[in-house]
Design a protein around this motif. Sequence first.
Motif, PDB file in Angstrom:
ATOM      1  N   PHE A  70       0.827  -1.201   0.000  1.00  0.00           N
ATOM      2  CA  PHE A  70       0.000   0.000   0.000  1.00  0.00           C
ATOM      3  C   PHE A  70       0.858   1.247   0.000  1.00  0.00           C
ATOM      4  N   LEU A  71       0.293   2.304  -0.550  1.00  0.00           N
ATOM      5  CA  LEU A  71       0.892   3.631  -0.532  1.00  0.00           C
ATOM      6  C   LEU A  71      -0.104   4.556   0.129  1.00  0.00           C
ATOM      7  N   SER A  72       0.371   5.335   1.079  1.00  0.00           N
ATOM      8  CA  SER A  72      -0.469   6.323   1.749  1.00  0.00           C
ATOM      9  C   SER A  72       0.211   7.679   1.635  1.00  0.00           C
ATOM     10  N   VAL A  73      -0.552   8.686   1.200  1.00  0.00           N
ATOM     11  CA  VAL A  73      -0.046  10.049   1.085  1.00  0.00           C
ATOM     12  C   VAL A  73      -0.992  10.965   1.843  1.00  0.00           C
ATOM     13  N   ALA A  74      -0.479  11.740   2.772  1.00  0.00           N
ATOM     14  CA  ALA A  74      -1.284  12.721   3.513  1.00  0.00           C
ATOM     15  C   ALA A  74      -0.352  13.722   4.181  1.00  0.00           C
ATOM     16  N   ASP A  75      -0.661  15.003   4.041  1.00  0.00           N
ATOM     17  CA  ASP A  75       0.093  16.070   4.715  1.00  0.00           C
ATOM     18  C   ASP A  75       1.592  15.983   4.468  1.00  0.00           C
ATOM     19  N   ASP A  76       1.982  15.754   3.213  1.00  0.00           N
ATOM     20  CA  ASP A  76       3.386  15.659   2.817  1.00  0.00           C
ATOM     21  C   ASP A  76       4.132  14.532   3.523  1.00  0.00           C
ATOM     22  N   ARG A  77       3.385  13.502   3.898  1.00  0.00           N
ATOM     23  CA  ARG A  77       3.977  12.288   4.466  1.00  0.00           C
ATOM     24  C   ARG A  77       3.578  11.126   3.573  1.00  0.00           C
ATOM     25  N   ILE A  78       4.558  10.319   3.222  1.00  0.00           N
ATOM     26  CA  ILE A  78       4.313   9.152   2.381  1.00  0.00           C
ATOM     27  C   ILE A  78       4.743   7.911   3.141  1.00  0.00           C
ATOM     28  N   SER A  79       3.853   6.933   3.184  1.00  0.00           N
ATOM     29  CA  SER A  79       4.188   5.621   3.725  1.00  0.00           C
ATOM     30  C   SER A  79       4.039   4.618   2.594  1.00  0.00           C
ATOM     31  N   ILE A  80       5.104   3.878   2.356  1.00  0.00           N
ATOM     32  CA  ILE A  80       5.088   2.806   1.368  1.00  0.00           C
ATOM     33  C   ILE A  80       5.276   1.524   2.159  1.00  0.00           C
ATOM     34  N   LEU A  81       4.257   0.690   2.161  1.00  0.00           N
ATOM     35  CA  LEU A  81       4.249  -0.514   2.976  1.00  0.00           C
ATOM     36  C   LEU A  81       4.132  -1.730   2.069  1.00  0.00           C
ATOM     37  N   SER A  82       5.103  -2.618   2.126  1.00  0.00           N
ATOM     38  CA  SER A  82       5.094  -3.814   1.305  1.00  0.00           C
ATOM     39  C   SER A  82       5.582  -4.974   2.150  1.00  0.00           C
ATOM     40  N   GLU A  83       4.888  -6.104   2.047  1.00  0.00           N
ATOM     41  CA  GLU A  83       5.308  -7.255   2.840  1.00  0.00           C
ATOM     42  C   GLU A  83       6.735  -7.675   2.478  1.00  0.00           C
ATOM     43  N   VAL A  84       7.051  -7.620   1.176  1.00  0.00           N
ATOM     44  CA  VAL A  84       8.392  -7.968   0.706  1.00  0.00           C
ATOM     45  C   VAL A  84       8.939  -6.792  -0.093  1.00  0.00           C
TER      46      VAL A  84
END
Length: 125
Positions: A70-84
Amino acid sequence: MAGEDVLHVELVAADRTLWSGDASEVSVRTTEGDLGVLAGHAPLLAILQPGVVRIDAGGERVFAVVEDGFLSVADDRISILSEVAHLAGEIDEAHAKAELERARSEGDEELIRRAEAKLRGVELA
């Protein structure tokens, strides 16, 4: 990156944080297509496709290969979450080529996409 529009990025796999820091741009592949994110981007939640993530960070480019996530973008913060996920420089090219050949011989389209993403990452590293 002082004085610039900055994104705060976290690239996380199930077993570790691969990269964390400030960046000017992030590029990823999602189920909707390739996506580039700059500061000020609208909030977004997207599903990742196996592919290469590019992080432009203060003159440095970081490349990583992610699988589903998943990719999450909010308030100039990015989280890229991948199991592998792997930093591109960590990928063994010979192993990735063997993985691709095995996936092709089995006709497994999903494994083919994952192996091809690893090889793209190796080329960019």
